[in-house]
Design an enzyme around this catalytic site. Structure first.
Site, PDB file in Angstrom:
ATOM      1  N   ASP A 125      -0.071   1.968  -2.418  1.00 25.29           N
ATOM      2  CA  ASP A 125      -1.116   1.406  -1.569  1.00 25.29           C
ATOM      3  C   ASP A 125      -1.052   2.107  -0.212  1.00 25.29           C
ATOM      4  O   ASP A 125       0.023   2.223   0.395  1.00 25.29           O
ATOM      5  CB  ASP A 125      -0.919  -0.099  -1.404  1.00 25.29           C
ATOM      6  CG  ASP A 125      -2.053  -0.740  -0.619  1.00 25.29           C
ATOM      7  OD1 ASP A 125      -3.012  -1.194  -1.249  1.00 25.29           O
ATOM      8  OD2 ASP A 125      -1.958  -0.775   0.628  1.00 25.29           O
TER       9      ASP A 125
ATOM     10  N   GLU B 253      -7.826   0.836  -1.910  1.00 22.75           N
ATOM     11  CA  GLU B 253      -6.916   1.923  -1.534  1.00 22.75           C
ATOM     12  C   GLU B 253      -5.660   1.930  -2.384  1.00 22.75           C
ATOM     13  O   GLU B 253      -4.654   2.535  -2.009  1.00 22.75           O
ATOM     14  CB  GLU B 253      -6.541   1.804  -0.049  1.00 22.75           C
ATOM     15  CG  GLU B 253      -5.750   0.570   0.323  1.00 22.75           C
ATOM     16  CD  GLU B 253      -6.613  -0.629   0.673  1.00 22.75           C
ATOM     17  OE1 GLU B 253      -6.111  -1.530   1.354  1.00 22.75           O
ATOM     18  OE2 GLU B 253      -7.799  -0.659   0.257  1.00 22.75           O
TER      19      GLU B 253
END
Length: 512
Positions: free
Chosen positions: A390, A433
Site C-alpha cells: 500500500d 493504491e
C-alpha cells in the site's frame, strides 16, 4: 624505364609506382594482398608468409573438445594463434595426435580407472539425450537416429567408457548444428509473426478494437518468452475476442435497425410526394371546372370538393409528420446506441483482465493468475508467496498535487516494479493504491528480501511532478501460500502484515 634499375637502386616510390602499373596492367583488384605480392615482385624481395589466423580459428570451431586433455590443447591452440607462434602451434598439433595415440599421455587420464559407466550415470545420460529430442525438428533424421542409437546403447548393461565418449562426441557435434538451425528458425518465425501483428495494427485504422489484440500479441512475441506471459496473453485474448464478438453482434443489429428506419423514412417521403402530387392535380382540375362554371350552384359542389381534399391532405400531412418525427427520434436513439457500442468495443481490449490506468492485472486477472500459480506450485512442489503493498501517504499526494499526479505516481510505482522484479512475478491492482505481487518459486524469507529490494530502488528513483521530486514509499506484508487454504487466506495474512507495517512507521516490509 625505372623498372630496368637493379633492385638496390630503386627507391620505395619507384617500386610503388611500378606496383600500381602492374595492378592496372594485370587487371587485379587493389587489395592489400595483391599489392604486397606485386610490391615484393618488383622489389625482388620475399617476405615471411602470413600467419593463417583466420583459417586456424575456423579449425578451432570444429575440433573435438570433450575430454580434459582436448580442452587443454584447445586453450594452447588459441594461445598459439593469438601470439602467432609457429613452434607452439606445432606442439599443439602433436599434442592432439598424442591424445589419439596414447590416452595415458593426459595427466587426468592416468588417475581414471573406470572402464564402464556407472548404471545411474548411464540412465541419466540416456534420459538427457531423450529429453533433447522434443525441442528439435523432425527434418534432421540423422540427429534423431543418432539419439536413438545412443539412448539404446546407454541403457545396455555396463556401456564401455571409450565407446560412450565417441558416441556422445558425435551426437553433441551433430546436435550443435541442429540447435543452431532451431534457434534460427525460431527467430525467423518470431520475426514473421511480428510483421503480421504490425500489419494487422496498421491495416485496422477503421477498426480500433483490433489494436488491443495486436499490441498484446506484439508483447507476447517479444523475447525473452516465458510460458507465464504466453498463458496470460492467451487468457486475455480469449476474453477480449468473446467481448468483441458480442459487441460486434449488437453493433450489427443496431446498424440493421438503422437501415430499416432509413428505408421506412424514404418510403414515407415517397408517399408524401405522391399525396402532394395527387392533391395538386385535384386542385388544378377543380380550378379548371370552376373557371368553366356559369352559375353559382355549379360552383358550390366544387368548393366542397376542394375543402374535403384540403382537409384530407392536411390530415395526411399531420400523420406523415408524426411518423417522420417518430422515425427521427428512433434513428437518433439507434445512432447513439451505435456510437456507445463503438466506444465499448474500443475499450474492450484494455478492460478484460487488466486495470485501465496502470496496465496491471485487475481483480479478475489476479484470481485467474493465482489459480494458475497455485496449481503450478502444487504440481512442482515449489513455494509461492504473495505480497500486499500500500502506497504510503497517498492521500496527501492527491490533496497536494492533484488526482492526476496521484495517477501518475501509481504508474511510476508500476514501472519501477516491473523493471526491478523478475519476469515471472506478476503485479495486480487490488484497489485504490493497493497492489498485490505474485512471487512464484519464492519462500517467505526470499519474498521479504525481494520487497525490501524494491523499496530501496524506489528511494533511488524519484517521481517527478512539475519539476518537484516526490519520494514514493510503500508498506507491505508478505505471506506464503500454505496447504489447501488457497490464496484468500494468504492475502488476508499479507493484509495483516501490511497493516502492522503501517503502524510500525511505514516504508516497512513484514512477514505474515
Amino acid at each position: 624505364m625505372d623498372s630496368a634499375k637493379p633492385p638496390s637502386a630503386q627507391s620505395p616510390s619507384d617500386i610503388a609506382r611500378e606496383t600500381l602499373k602492374l595492378l592496372a596492367a594485370r587487371r587485379l583488384p587493389p587489395s592489400p594482398e595483391n599489392y604486397q605480392a606485386l610490391y615484393e615482385e618488383v622489389a625482388g624481395i620475399r617476405s615471411a608468409p602470413l600467419f593463417p589466423a583466420t583459417q586456424l580459428r575456423q579449425i578451432m570451431r570444429v575440433i573435438p573438445c570433450q575430454t580434459p586433455g582436448q580442452q587443454r590443447q584447445l586453450k594452447l591452440l588459441e594461445k598459439a594463434i593469438e601470439q602467432q607462434d609457429w613452434p607452439m602451434l606445432q606442439n599443439v598439433f602433436v599434442g592432439y595426435a598424442n591424445l589419439g595415440l596414447s590416452p595415458a599421455a593426459a595427466p587426468q587420464a592416468t588417475s581414471i580407472s573406470i572402464t564402464h559407466l556407472p548404471p545411474i550415470l548411464a540412465q541419466n545420460l540416456a534420459r538427457l539425450v531423450e529429453n533433447t529430442l522434443p525441442a528439435l525438428s523432425e527434418d534432421d533424421a540423422r540427429v534423431h537416429e543418432q539419439a536413438k542409437q545412443l539412448s539404446l546403447f546407454l541403457r545396455e548393461p555396463n556401456p564401455p567408457v571409450p565407446l560412450t565418449e565417441q558416441m556422445l562426441g558425435n551426437y553433441s557435434y551433430r546436435l550443435s548444428f541442429a540447435a543452431e538451425d532451431q534457434a534460427a528458425i525460431r527467430q525467423g518465425l518470431l520475426g514473421l509473426l511480428r510483421l503480421i501483428f504490425e500489419n494487422i495494427s496498421a491495416l485496422s485504422m477503421d477498426e480500433p478494437w483490433l489494436h488491443g489484440q495486436a499490441e498484446a500479441l506484439l508483447a507476447a512475441s517479444t523475447p525473452p518468452l516465458t510460458l507465464r506471459r504466453l498463458d496470460d496473453v492467451q487468457q486475455r485474448l480469449r476474453d477480449v475476442i468473446f467481448k468483441q464478438s458480442e459487441a460486434k453482434e449488437r453493433s450489427a443489429q443496431a446498424q440493421t435497425q438503422m437501415r430499416e428506419l432509413l428505408a421506412t423514412f424514404i418510403e414515407g417521403l415517397a408517399q408524401m410526394d405522391e399525396s402532394s402530387s395527387n392533391y395538386n392535380e385535384k386542385m388544378e382540375d377543380c380550378a379548371a371546372r370552376i373557371g368553366q362554371a356559369t352559375q353559382l350552384q355549379d360552383i358550390m359542389p366544387l368548393l366542397e370538393e376542394v375543402i374535403a381534399s384540403t382537409r384530407a391532405m392536411a390530415l395526411s400531412s399531420r400523420m406523415a409528420r408524426a411518423e417522420l418525427q417518430d422515425l427521427r427520434e428512433r434513428a437518433e436513439a439507434t445512432h447513439a446506441e451505435i456510437e456507445q457500442l463503438r466506444r465499448d468495443l474500443d475499450h474492450a481490449s484494455t478492460q478484460a483482465r487488466h486495470d485501465p490506468l496502470t496496465g496491471t492485472l485487475n481483480r479478475k486477472g489476479l484470481d485467474e493468475a493465482m489459480e494458475r500459480e497455485i496449481a503450478r506450485a502444487r504440481r512442482q512442489d515449489t513455494p509461492l508467496c504473495v505480497a500486499l503493498l500500500d502506497v504510503d501517504n497517498f492521500k496527501s499526494i492527491n490533496d497536494r498535487l492533484g488526482h492526476d499526479a496521484g495517477d501518475e505516481a501509481l504508474k511510476h510505482l508500476v514501472q519501477v516494479t516491473r523493471e526491478v522484479m523478475r519476469p515471472q512475478d506478476q503485479l495486480a491492482r487490488h484497489g485504490g493504491e493497493e497492489f498485490v505481487l505474485i512471487l512464484p518459486d519464492t519462500a517467505l524469507a526470499e519474498g521479504v528480501k525481494a520487497m525490501e529490494r524494491l523499496q530501496r530502488e524506489l528511494t533511488k528513483r524519484y517521481f517527478l511532478q512539475e519539476q518537484e521530486r516526490v519520494l514514493i514509499t510503500f508498506s507491505a506484508g508478505v505471506a506464503q501460500v500454505e496447504g489447501d487454504n488457497g490464496y484468500a487466506d494468504a492475502i488476508r495474512r499479507a493484509d495483516q502484515g501490511m497493516y502492522l507495517a503501517k503502524r510500525s512507521g511505514k516504508n516497512r516490509v513484514l512477514a505474515a
